[in-house]
Design a protein around this motif. Structure first.
Motif, PDB file in Angstrom:
ATOM      1  N   TYR A 144       0.836  -1.201   0.000  1.00 47.35           N
ATOM      2  CA  TYR A 144       0.000   0.000   0.000  1.00 47.35           C
ATOM      3  C   TYR A 144       0.871   1.251   0.000  1.00 47.35           C
ATOM      4  CZ  TYR A 144      -3.663  -3.160   1.782  1.00 47.35           C
ATOM      5  OH  TYR A 144      -4.549  -4.202   1.957  1.00 47.35           O
ATOM      6  N   THR A 145       0.330   2.323  -0.555  1.00 41.13           N
ATOM      7  CA  THR A 145       0.900   3.651  -0.368  1.00 41.13           C
ATOM      8  C   THR A 145      -0.228   4.558   0.116  1.00 41.13           C
ATOM      9  OG1 THR A 145       0.444   4.345  -2.652  1.00 41.13           O
ATOM     10  CG2 THR A 145       2.592   3.334  -2.216  1.00 41.13           C
ATOM     11  N   GLY A 146       0.137   5.672   0.729  1.00 41.76           N
ATOM     12  CA  GLY A 146      -0.916   6.564   1.212  1.00 41.76           C
ATOM     13  C   GLY A 146      -0.364   7.708   2.022  1.00 41.76           C
ATOM     14  N   THR A 147      -1.274   8.339   2.799  1.00 36.80           N
ATOM     15  CA  THR A 147      -0.927   9.528   3.570  1.00 36.80           C
ATOM     16  C   THR A 147      -1.564   9.474   4.952  1.00 36.80           C
ATOM     17  OG1 THR A 147      -0.842  10.859   1.536  1.00 36.80           O
ATOM     18  CG2 THR A 147      -1.005  12.061   3.623  1.00 36.80           C
ATOM     19  N   PHE A 148      -0.762   9.784   5.977  1.00 39.75           N
ATOM     20  CA  PHE A 148      -1.265  10.010   7.330  1.00 39.75           C
ATOM     21  C   PHE A 148      -1.283  11.507   7.581  1.00 39.75           C
ATOM     22  CE2 PHE A 148       1.019   5.855   8.688  1.00 39.75           C
ATOM     23  CZ  PHE A 148      -0.045   5.091   8.215  1.00 39.75           C
ATOM     24  N   ARG A 149      -2.262  11.949   8.349  1.00 39.42           N
ATOM     25  CA  ARG A 149      -2.271  13.344   8.818  1.00 39.42           C
ATOM     26  C   ARG A 149      -2.038  13.336  10.319  1.00 39.42           C
ATOM     27  NH1 ARG A 149      -3.847  18.309   6.934  1.00 39.42           N
ATOM     28  NH2 ARG A 149      -4.338  19.854   8.534  1.00 39.42           N
ATOM     29  N   LEU A 150      -0.943  13.956  10.737  1.00 41.69           N
ATOM     30  CA  LEU A 150      -0.600  14.008  12.150  1.00 41.69           C
ATOM     31  C   LEU A 150      -1.365  15.131  12.854  1.00 41.69           C
ATOM     32  CD1 LEU A 150       3.294  13.547  12.027  1.00 41.69           C
ATOM     33  CD2 LEU A 150       1.496  11.809  11.981  1.00 41.69           C
ATOM     34  N   GLY A 151      -1.556  14.978  14.160  1.00 43.23           N
ATOM     35  CA  GLY A 151      -2.158  16.037  14.966  1.00 43.23           C
ATOM     36  C   GLY A 151      -3.661  15.967  15.068  1.00 43.23           C
ATOM     37  N   GLU A 152      -4.301  15.022  14.389  1.00 45.19           N
ATOM     38  CA  GLU A 152      -5.757  14.873  14.441  1.00 45.19           C
ATOM     39  C   GLU A 152      -6.124  13.397  14.473  1.00 45.19           C
ATOM     40  OE1 GLU A 152      -6.950  18.839  11.772  1.00 45.19           O
ATOM     41  OE2 GLU A 152      -7.281  16.826  10.983  1.00 45.19           O
ATOM     42  N   THR A 153      -7.106  13.060  15.287  1.00 45.83           N
ATOM     43  CA  THR A 153      -7.607  11.689  15.310  1.00 45.83           C
ATOM     44  C   THR A 153      -9.089  11.669  14.964  1.00 45.83           C
ATOM     45  OG1 THR A 153      -8.211  11.739  17.666  1.00 45.83           O
ATOM     46  CG2 THR A 153      -5.960  11.072  17.118  1.00 45.83           C
ATOM     47  N   SER A 212      -5.332   1.242  11.388  1.00 42.49           N
ATOM     48  CA  SER A 212      -4.814   0.986  12.738  1.00 42.49           C
ATOM     49  C   SER A 212      -3.350   1.400  12.848  1.00 42.49           C
ATOM     50  CB  SER A 212      -4.969  -0.488  13.091  1.00 42.49           C
ATOM     51  OG  SER A 212      -6.331  -0.827  13.268  1.00 42.49           O
ATOM     52  N   LEU A 213      -2.599   1.200  11.768  1.00 35.90           N
ATOM     53  CA  LEU A 213      -1.208   1.646  11.749  1.00 35.90           C
ATOM     54  C   LEU A 213      -1.139   3.159  11.896  1.00 35.90           C
ATOM     55  CD1 LEU A 213       1.801   1.031  11.391  1.00 35.90           C
ATOM     56  CD2 LEU A 213       1.457   1.126   8.906  1.00 35.90           C
ATOM     57  N   ALA A 214      -2.061   3.873  11.247  1.00 36.00           N
ATOM     58  CA  ALA A 214      -2.115   5.333  11.377  1.00 36.00           C
ATOM     59  C   ALA A 214      -2.346   5.730  12.830  1.00 36.00           C
ATOM     60  CB  ALA A 214      -3.222   5.901  10.490  1.00 36.00           C
ATOM     61  N   ARG A 215      -3.326   5.084  13.465  1.00 31.46           N
ATOM     62  CA  ARG A 215      -3.611   5.378  14.877  1.00 31.46           C
ATOM     63  C   ARG A 215      -2.396   5.115  15.760  1.00 31.46           C
ATOM     64  NH1 ARG A 215      -6.876   0.753  17.323  1.00 31.46           N
ATOM     65  NH2 ARG A 215      -4.870  -0.180  16.738  1.00 31.46           N
ATOM     66  N   GLY A 234       2.908  10.814  19.911  1.00 31.92           N
ATOM     67  CA  GLY A 234       2.313  11.634  20.949  1.00 31.92           C
ATOM     68  C   GLY A 234       1.388  12.719  20.456  1.00 31.92           C
ATOM     69  N   CYS A 235       1.035  12.674  19.160  1.00 32.30           N
ATOM     70  CA  CYS A 235       0.189  13.735  18.609  1.00 32.30           C
ATOM     71  C   CYS A 235      -1.076  13.201  17.939  1.00 32.30           C
ATOM     72  CB  CYS A 235       0.971  14.577  17.604  1.00 32.30           C
ATOM     73  SG  CYS A 235       1.530  13.652  16.155  1.00 32.30           S
ATOM     74  N   GLY A 236      -1.178  11.878  17.799  1.00 29.90           N
ATOM     75  CA  GLY A 236      -2.326  11.306  17.102  1.00 29.90           C
ATOM     76  C   GLY A 236      -2.173  11.431  15.599  1.00 29.90           C
ATOM     77  N   ALA A 237      -2.928  10.628  14.865  1.00 32.37           N
ATOM     78  CA  ALA A 237      -2.899  10.670  13.399  1.00 32.37           C
ATOM     79  C   ALA A 237      -4.093   9.905  12.858  1.00 32.37           C
ATOM     80  CB  ALA A 237      -1.604  10.057  12.859  1.00 32.37           C
ATOM     81  N   HIS A 238      -4.438  10.183  11.617  1.00 29.99           N
ATOM     82  CA  HIS A 238      -5.452   9.378  10.926  1.00 29.99           C
ATOM     83  C   HIS A 238      -5.089   9.276   9.454  1.00 29.99           C
ATOM     84  CE1 HIS A 238      -7.021  13.481  10.285  1.00 29.99           C
ATOM     85  NE2 HIS A 238      -7.713  13.005   9.249  1.00 29.99           N
ATOM     86  N   LEU A 239      -5.676   8.296   8.801  1.00 28.75           N
ATOM     87  CA  LEU A 239      -5.395   8.002   7.394  1.00 28.75           C
ATOM     88  C   LEU A 239      -6.247   8.892   6.502  1.00 28.75           C
ATOM     89  CD1 LEU A 239      -4.003   5.948   5.393  1.00 28.75           C
ATOM     90  CD2 LEU A 239      -6.089   4.582   5.591  1.00 28.75           C
TER      91      LEU A 239
END
Length: 284
Positions: free
Chosen positions: A78-87, A185-188, A195-200
């Motif tokens: 897979y390829t993709g993007t996580f966004r840090l700082g938001e869950t 789940s890997l994003a979480r 320490g900042c949270g993340a989501h896909l």
């Protein structure tokens, strides 16, 4: 694109068909569409893709449906993007952001240093917004009605987890993993480690075993091969529009798309331009 054309396939006898799944379609949507378009009697898919994921979806028809278990057991990429700082509760864009935390203090080196702990055999808890069964019900059915449920962690094998771009708050990645790995789940877990949270926010399945998305057909190509209806057969029912994000439970994603379209229209109005029409939702 594969050098083999759709006209070369014998779907009734049995074929392995590679599809590039469109955004917001469920895997079942694709199977149903192909079954209807090509009038295939027996068809199934080898490995579910979430509605907000795109990329390789493998369909098996006829006698090849016996190979589904073998295919979906193979290694995935897979390829993709996580966004840090938001869950979000779903760990992706299906649901709205529920927690915002600072991320700007992180350096590229710190972000990269968090990846090794997620390679090899690790314990991973699937998202509550998933197809995992709990007491006979799908977890996402419970989640969308606000019910709480406990999902047990399982062992998965992540062979490669590498970052291909860091532009905080966005982080692009490439993952090679075993069957049953949830990239959400890997994003979480990655966000928790930082320490900042993340989501896909973006996910593309690029490979299953030796099958690659570069060799996949589009749904438009499948539609173009639709055979004419036999004379005297019942007329096709008129297609009715549907809003794919709502059908898939993607209210937050639908709201984001509406906001993006409104912003484009506003910008076009300010510039005295006519905005392009919004893309149509996939047909039933």
């Amino acid at each position: 694109m594969s050098t083999k054309t759709l006209a070369d396939f014998d779907f009734e006898t049995g074929e392995v068909l590679l599809l590039d799944k469109p955004l917001t379609w469920t895997s079942f949507d694709v199977v149903r569409k192909v079954k209807s378009a090509l009038r295939i009697g027996k068809i199934g898919h080898a490995g579910t893709l979430d509605p907000l994921a795109t990329g390789l979806l493998i369909l098996c028809t006829g006698k090849k449906t016996k190979e589904i278990d073998l295919i979906q057991a193979q290694e995935k990429e897979y390829t993709g993007t996580f966004r840090l700082g938001e869950t979000t509760p779903s760990f992706d864009l299906e649901t709205a952001v529920d927690l915002v935390r600072p991320y700007a203090h992180l350096t590229d080196e710190e972000v990269t240093a968090a990846t090794p702990q997620f390679t090899g055999l690790i314990q991973q808890t699937p998202p509550i917004f998933s197809a995992v069964k709990i007491d006979g019900k799908r977890a996402y059915e419970l989640a969308r009605t606000g019910q709480e449920a406990e999902i047990k962690p399982k062992t998965v094998d992540i062979k490669i987890f590498e970052l291909t771009r860091i532009a905080l708050p966005e982080v692009d990645f490439r993952v090679v993993c075993s069957k049953g790995t949830y990239i959400r789940s890997l994003a979480r877990d990655f966000g928790t480690a930082l320490g900042c949270g993340a989501h896909l926010t973006r996910l593309v399945r690029t490979r299953i075993g030796e099958y690659r998305v570069e060799d996949a057909f589009s749904l438009e190509a499948i539609e173009a091969l639709r055979p004419p209806r036999p004379e005297g057969d019942r007329p096709a029912r008129p297609e009715r529009p549907r809003t794919a994000p709502n059908r898939a439970g993607l209210q937050y994603f639908a709201a984001l798309q509406a906001d993006a379209l409104a912003a484009k229209e506003h910008q076009a109005h300010e510039a005295g331009e006519t905005p392009a029409a919004a893309p149509e939702n996939p047909p039933e």
